[in-house]
Motif scaffolding. Structure first.
Motif, PDB file in Angstrom:
ATOM      1  N   THR A  48      -3.153 -10.057   5.918  1.00 48.45           N
ATOM      2  CA  THR A  48      -2.263  -9.059   6.498  1.00 48.45           C
ATOM      3  C   THR A  48      -2.878  -7.669   6.357  1.00 48.45           C
ATOM      4  N   LEU A  49      -2.821  -6.878   7.417  1.00 46.02           N
ATOM      5  CA  LEU A  49      -3.372  -5.525   7.396  1.00 46.02           C
ATOM      6  C   LEU A  49      -2.245  -4.497   7.443  1.00 46.02           C
ATOM      7  N   HIS A  50      -2.422  -3.421   6.666  1.00 47.37           N
ATOM      8  CA  HIS A  50      -1.514  -2.282   6.721  1.00 47.37           C
ATOM      9  C   HIS A  50      -2.343  -1.015   6.834  1.00 47.37           C
ATOM     10  N   ALA A  51      -2.011  -0.164   7.800  1.00 49.44           N
ATOM     11  CA  ALA A  51      -2.679   1.134   7.906  1.00 49.44           C
ATOM     12  C   ALA A  51      -2.116   2.038   6.818  1.00 49.44           C
ATOM     13  N   ILE A  52      -3.003   2.592   5.986  1.00 48.12           N
ATOM     14  CA  ILE A  52      -2.546   3.477   4.924  1.00 48.12           C
ATOM     15  C   ILE A  52      -3.263   4.819   4.995  1.00 48.12           C
ATOM     16  N   ASP A  53      -2.607   5.806   4.454  1.00 47.35           N
ATOM     17  CA  ASP A  53      -3.190   7.131   4.265  1.00 47.35           C
ATOM     18  C   ASP A  53      -2.843   7.515   2.836  1.00 47.35           C
ATOM     19  N   TYR A  54      -3.846   7.757   2.010  1.00 44.63           N
ATOM     20  CA  TYR A  54      -3.588   8.068   0.606  1.00 44.63           C
ATOM     21  C   TYR A  54      -2.708   9.306   0.432  1.00 44.63           C
ATOM     22  N   ALA A  55      -2.656  10.161   1.443  1.00 52.82           N
ATOM     23  CA  ALA A  55      -1.817  11.356   1.369  1.00 52.82           C
ATOM     24  C   ALA A  55      -0.380  11.080   1.814  1.00 52.82           C
ATOM     25  N   ASP A  56      -0.142   9.879   2.324  1.00 52.45           N
ATOM     26  CA  ASP A  56       1.171   9.514   2.854  1.00 52.45           C
ATOM     27  C   ASP A  56       1.776   8.413   1.994  1.00 52.45           C
ATOM     28  N   GLU A  57       2.630   8.798   1.068  1.00 50.98           N
ATOM     29  CA  GLU A  57       3.201   7.817   0.144  1.00 50.98           C
ATOM     30  C   GLU A  57       3.982   6.726   0.860  1.00 50.98           C
ATOM     31  N   ALA A  58       4.623   7.074   1.973  1.00 53.38           N
ATOM     32  CA  ALA A  58       5.419   6.079   2.707  1.00 53.38           C
ATOM     33  C   ALA A  58       4.539   4.925   3.173  1.00 53.38           C
ATOM     34  N   SER A  59       3.336   5.246   3.677  1.00 52.46           N
ATOM     35  CA  SER A  59       2.438   4.185   4.136  1.00 52.46           C
ATOM     36  C   SER A  59       1.968   3.324   2.972  1.00 52.46           C
ATOM     37  N   LEU A  60       1.777   3.946   1.806  1.00 52.18           N
ATOM     38  CA  LEU A  60       1.365   3.194   0.618  1.00 52.18           C
ATOM     39  C   LEU A  60       2.492   2.292   0.123  1.00 52.18           C
ATOM     40  N   ILE A  61       3.706   2.799   0.131  1.00 53.06           N
ATOM     41  CA  ILE A  61       4.850   1.996  -0.316  1.00 53.06           C
ATOM     42  C   ILE A  61       5.008   0.769   0.571  1.00 53.06           C
ATOM     43  N   THR A  62       4.870   0.968   1.875  1.00 49.91           N
ATOM     44  CA  THR A  62       4.983  -0.159   2.811  1.00 49.91           C
ATOM     45  C   THR A  62       3.921  -1.207   2.522  1.00 49.91           C
ATOM     46  N   ALA A  63       2.684  -0.756   2.291  1.00 52.73           N
ATOM     47  CA  ALA A  63       1.589  -1.683   2.034  1.00 52.73           C
ATOM     48  C   ALA A  63       1.765  -2.428   0.712  1.00 52.73           C
ATOM     49  N   LEU A  64       2.360  -1.757  -0.275  1.00 48.01           N
ATOM     50  CA  LEU A  64       2.467  -2.332  -1.613  1.00 48.01           C
ATOM     51  C   LEU A  64       3.759  -3.114  -1.842  1.00 48.01           C
ATOM     52  N   GLN A  65       4.653  -3.109  -0.874  1.00 49.32           N
ATOM     53  CA  GLN A  65       5.944  -3.763  -1.044  1.00 49.32           C
ATOM     54  C   GLN A  65       5.763  -5.230  -1.429  1.00 49.32           C
ATOM     55  N   ASN A  66       6.453  -5.655  -2.487  1.00 45.25           N
ATOM     56  CA  ASN A  66       6.446  -7.050  -2.958  1.00 45.25           C
ATOM     57  C   ASN A  66       5.078  -7.513  -3.472  1.00 45.25           C
ATOM     58  N   SER A  67       4.214  -6.560  -3.844  1.00 38.98           N
ATOM     59  CA  SER A  67       2.895  -6.934  -4.368  1.00 38.98           C
ATOM     60  C   SER A  67       2.998  -7.372  -5.824  1.00 38.98           C
ATOM     61  N   ASP A  68       2.414  -8.520  -6.117  1.00 39.52           N
ATOM     62  CA  ASP A  68       2.337  -8.975  -7.506  1.00 39.52           C
ATOM     63  C   ASP A  68       1.149  -8.326  -8.213  1.00 39.52           C
ATOM     64  N   VAL A  69       0.031  -8.210  -7.486  1.00 39.17           N
ATOM     65  CA  VAL A  69      -1.174  -7.597  -8.044  1.00 39.17           C
ATOM     66  C   VAL A  69      -1.728  -6.601  -7.033  1.00 39.17           C
ATOM     67  N   PHE A  70      -1.969  -5.389  -7.491  1.00 36.28           N
ATOM     68  CA  PHE A  70      -2.507  -4.315  -6.655  1.00 36.28           C
ATOM     69  C   PHE A  70      -3.900  -3.949  -7.169  1.00 36.28           C
ATOM     70  N   ILE A  71      -4.911  -4.128  -6.344  1.00 36.25           N
ATOM     71  CA  ILE A  71      -6.283  -3.760  -6.694  1.00 36.25           C
ATOM     72  C   ILE A  71      -6.578  -2.418  -6.032  1.00 36.25           C
ATOM     73  N   TYR A  72      -6.690  -1.386  -6.858  1.00 41.14           N
ATOM     74  CA  TYR A  72      -6.872  -0.023  -6.353  1.00 41.14           C
ATOM     75  C   TYR A  72      -8.342   0.367  -6.381  1.00 41.14           C
ATOM     76  N   VAL A  73      -8.920   0.547  -5.185  1.00 39.87           N
ATOM     77  CA  VAL A  73     -10.271   1.073  -5.024  1.00 39.87           C
ATOM     78  C   VAL A  73     -10.126   2.466  -4.414  1.00 39.87           C
ATOM     79  N   PRO A  74     -10.523   3.522  -5.134  1.00 38.22           N
ATOM     80  CA  PRO A  74     -10.328   4.886  -4.640  1.00 38.22           C
ATOM     81  C   PRO A  74     -11.094   5.167  -3.353  1.00 38.22           C
TER      82      PRO A  74
END
Length: 290
Positions: A49-75
């Motif tokens: 599944t793909l989600h368009a994110i913008d690190y400056a846009d918290e809403a896009s990040l929240i949508t992408a991370l919804q229901n995530s068990d594990v989040f791998i953060y690469v800056p």
């Protein structure tokens, strides 16, 4: 069913982590946060599944991370600590609001308080900031990547010398593929995921520049020595993408002996040693047909 979310999935490390994770879990459990979804279409074709994110846009990040068990953060590939710290604040806020269960964050060994590296403040801030949160997290600290040495080798052959301004100090390395394997293993192995744990990923030995030059000479069949330039010269030589200051500052830290961390964490995580520098470079050089 576990859900794994990876940011920066089209970058050098993020794409490798995605491939390694896909070897361990089904595609429909992998969720990718990317700036340009078209660049990740090949992953979508596999069922991710793909989600368009913008690190400056918290809403896009929240949508992408919804229901995530594990989040791998690469800056993101920004060049200053202020940008990275600002990004991290958005990431943490989104992870908390999305009720992320576990977070695997990418660190770097140049995180010392006296390190002049332009991103050192961010990498020092990362564990301290995460410690303030209620997030369950692990940090994987990379050393230098060995991969850039492969496309750099023809230039070094032409120059006849490595020119990194680090003097007599050693630096440690790991390949992107090995680093990614460790990320995927930690993300999928509960026994390796201990709150506030930090791992350092490296090969089994470090290299002074004459020692690295010897390896590069052996791999390429051309004599390569060591003749360092100044930091100012290095910054000027490699500022094509406005990265000169960042790179020069990193090697300034190396000249203080701050880039030579070694650890057996990789082997503890994966059950086998990291690929040696000679083996890695030889394979990559041969694949290029050189």
């Amino acid at each position: 069913m576990m859900k794994y979310t990876i940011t920066g999935a089209t970058g050098h490390l993020g794409s490798q982590i995605t491939k390694q994770l896909h070897q361990l879990v089904p595609a429909d459990q992998i969720n990718l946060g990317v700036h340009t979804p078209a660049k990740a279409q090949h992953f979508a074709d596999l069922g991710m599944t793909l989600h368009a994110i913008d690190y400056a846009d918290e809403a896009s990040l929240i949508t992408a991370l919804q229901n995530s068990d594990v989040f791998i953060y690469v800056p993101s590939k920004s060049h200053d600590s202020y940008s990275r710290v600002t990004e991290l604040e958005h990431v943490i806020a989104a992870a908390e609001q999305a009720h992320v269960q576990k977070m695997v964050a990418m660190g770097f060994v140049a995180d010392q308080t006296d390190n002049p590296f332009t991103l050192s403040a961010f990498y020092g801030y990362l564990p301290r900031r995460l410690a303030e949160t209620d997030l369950d997290y692990v940090i994987l600290r990379n050393v230098l990547y060995a991969d850039p040495l492969v496309p750099y080798l023809p230039e070094l052959i032409e120059r006849g010398n490595i020119i990194y301004p680090v003097g007599h100090h050693a630096m440690s390395f790991i390949s992107l593929a090995d680093s990614a394997e460790a990320f995927a293993k930690v993300a999928t192995t509960p026994a390796l995921f201990r709150r506030k744990k930090s791992y350092t990923l490296s090969q089994s030995r470090d290299y002074t520049m004459p020692q690295l030059a010897e390896v590069l000479s052996k791999v390429s069949g051309h004599h390569i020595g060591y003749a360092p330039v100044t930091n100012a010269e290095f910054e000027q030589l490699y500022d094509q993408n406005h990265e000169g200051k960042m790179l020069a500052s990193m090697y300034a830290g190396g000249a203080m002996g701050l880039l030579d961390d070694l650890s057996d964490d990789f082997e503890q995580i994966t059950g086998h040693p990291a690929q040696t520098m000679t083996a890695f470079l030889t394979k990559q050089w041969q694949q290029k047909g050189l």
